[in-house]
Design an enzyme around this catalytic site. Structure first.
Site, PDB file in Angstrom:
ATOM      1  N   LYS A 201       0.935  -1.266   0.185  1.00 43.08           N
ATOM      2  CA  LYS A 201      -0.022  -0.147  -0.284  1.00 43.08           C
ATOM      3  C   LYS A 201       0.852   1.135  -0.035  1.00 43.08           C
ATOM      4  CE  LYS A 201      -3.521   2.386   2.314  1.00 43.08           C
ATOM      5  NZ  LYS A 201      -4.775   2.426   3.551  1.00 43.08           N
ATOM      6  N   LYS A 229       1.053  10.059   5.482  1.00 40.69           N
ATOM      7  CA  LYS A 229       1.490   8.536   5.926  1.00 40.69           C
ATOM      8  C   LYS A 229       2.555   8.075   5.345  1.00 40.69           C
ATOM      9  CE  LYS A 229      -3.773   8.344   6.677  1.00 40.69           C
ATOM     10  NZ  LYS A 229      -4.995   7.199   6.478  1.00 40.69           N
ATOM     11  N   GLU A 245       7.439  -6.475   1.167  1.00 45.98           N
ATOM     12  CA  GLU A 245       6.127  -6.454   2.166  1.00 45.98           C
ATOM     13  C   GLU A 245       5.324  -7.445   1.925  1.00 45.98           C
ATOM     14  OE1 GLU A 245       4.884  -4.523   4.366  1.00 45.98           O
ATOM     15  OE2 GLU A 245       6.097  -2.590   4.218  1.00 45.98           O
ATOM     16  N   LYS A 260      -2.198  -1.472  -3.898  1.00 49.47           N
ATOM     17  CA  LYS A 260      -3.232  -0.263  -3.745  1.00 49.47           C
ATOM     18  C   LYS A 260      -2.216   0.909  -3.877  1.00 49.47           C
ATOM     19  CE  LYS A 260      -6.259   1.999  -0.587  1.00 49.47           C
ATOM     20  NZ  LYS A 260      -6.188   2.259   0.782  1.00 49.47           N
ATOM     21  N   SER A 286     -10.304   5.562  -4.582  1.00 50.69           N
ATOM     22  CA  SER A 286     -11.190   6.748  -4.781  1.00 50.69           C
ATOM     23  C   SER A 286     -10.733   7.697  -5.651  1.00 50.69           C
ATOM     24  CB  SER A 286     -11.521   7.429  -3.381  1.00 50.69           C
ATOM     25  OG  SER A 286     -10.193   7.680  -2.898  1.00 50.69           O
TER      26      SER A 286
END
Ligand code: PBG
Length: 338
Positions: A201, A229, A245, A260, A286
């Site tokens: 992510k 973030k 990951e 993502k 989104s």
């Protein structure tokens, strides 16, 4: 792969010449089985509140979430993913509403199960819809406290599994959380609960409209010394790192992994799916939805055509399935095409 011969003996256009021939040689196909429909949940009854930055997407009260799950079932969409827009007064620095068994997503999950609907329920594991600062973890001394956050994520996971969630999808990007959640599920009678890890992510600007939908934007922007973030989500510059990951999350007990955002990261979907051969999902996020929708609403793009082409691209890149806000429209189209 070797190309045999050349023009004019070989004419590539022959296998493209008719619709039936194109159907026969198609390498990838989008199907209803590939779709996961993300839904936003709000408090109240009979409520539908539009998300300004995602035309066509609404936040739904629990009764309407159940109706949407029914619709998913009718359309043939296998699973829904629920995200809460938590009341501001229930958000706190420690995000404790995340492990309240009566929180929005737990109640919505139980309501879908009580309605007897055979549709998969995926719940996000992360603190951002519950923290007053909008971060996915706990803030301590100007940083996100990894291990302390995991303790809260474990509590959140257990109430979600208890409520009947079929799949937990940790999206927080703390190190070691998959192992801790898997162990807690195992020792609390939830060995059968699936984990779909948001393994790769990225710290992406394409999540903007989602943060609008769950109401975490304001918090991130105004209350914070840490305004992004990047200390936990991946650097968009990296690709090898995504393999580490994913390897870790699989070793710790993830059943499936996710990449993502989606379309700008199809190279990662390809590498992950090819390297590990595990169910690899992609999230058409989104911002991707907003871009396509806005251009289509302006009359600049053909809405259905770009939607189907973008979803097929995920399949071509190796995705087993796609989380997409287009799910109901795509499903309706796929059904009508037989
Ligand atoms: C929360 C979460 C986010 C998304 C899914 N889960 C936002 C974020 O990490 O800030 C984004 C989904 C989307 O943009 O559609 N951890």
């Amino acid at each position: 792969m070797t190309a045999v011969g050349g023009y004019p003996d070989v004419r590539m256009r022959r296998t493209r010449s008719s619709k039936w021939m194109r159907r026969l040689v198609a390498e990838h196909r989008l199907s209803l089985d590939d779709l996961i429909w993300p839904l936003f949940v709000v408090e109240g009854t009979n409520k539908r509140a539009p998300v300004a930055s995602m035309p066509g997407v609404e936040r739904l009260s629990i009764d309407n979430v159940v109706a949407a799950a029914e619709q998913a079932l009718e359309l043939g969409i296998p699973a829904v993913a629920l995200f809460p827009n938590t009341d501001a007064k229930l958000r706190s620095d420690d995000g404790r509403e995340s492990y309240n068994p009566e929180n929005l997503v737990c109640r919505a999950t139980r309501a879908i199960k009580e309605a007897g609907l055979d549709v998969g329920i995926i719940l996000d594991v992360a603190l951002d819809p519950y923290t007053s600062h909008g971060h996915d973890g706990l803030v301590r001394d100007g940083d996100i406290a990894n291990d302390e956050t995991i303790e809260v994520l474990v509590r959140q996971s257990l109430v979600q599994a208890e409520a009947g969630a079929d799949v937990l999808a940790p999206s927080d990007m703390m190190d070691g959380r998959i192992g801790a959640i898997r162990a807690a599920l195992e020792s609390n009678g939830h060995a059968g609960t699936l984990i779909m890890a948001y393994a790769a992510k990225y710290a992406s600007a394409f999540y903007g409209p989602f943060r609008d939908a769950v109401g975490s934007t304001v918090q991130l922007a105004s209350q914070n010394t840490i305004r992004d973030k990047r200390s936990y989500q991946m650097d968009p510059a990296n690709t090898d790192e995504s393999l580490r990951e994913v390897a870790l999350d699989l070793a710790e007990g993830a059943d499936m992994v996710m990449v993502k955002p989606g379309m700008p990261y199809l190279d990662i979907v390809r590498r992950v799916s090819e390297t590990f051969g595990v169910p690899t999902f992609a999230y058409q996020v989104s911002g991707e939805y907003a871009m396509l929708k806005a251009a289509a609403d302006a009359g600049w793009l053909d809405a259905d055509a770009v939607m189907m082409e973008s979803l097929l691209a995920f399949k071509r890149a190796g995705a087993r399935g796609i989380l997409t806000y287009f799910a109901p429209r795509a499903a309706a189209l796929l059904k009508s095409m037989g």
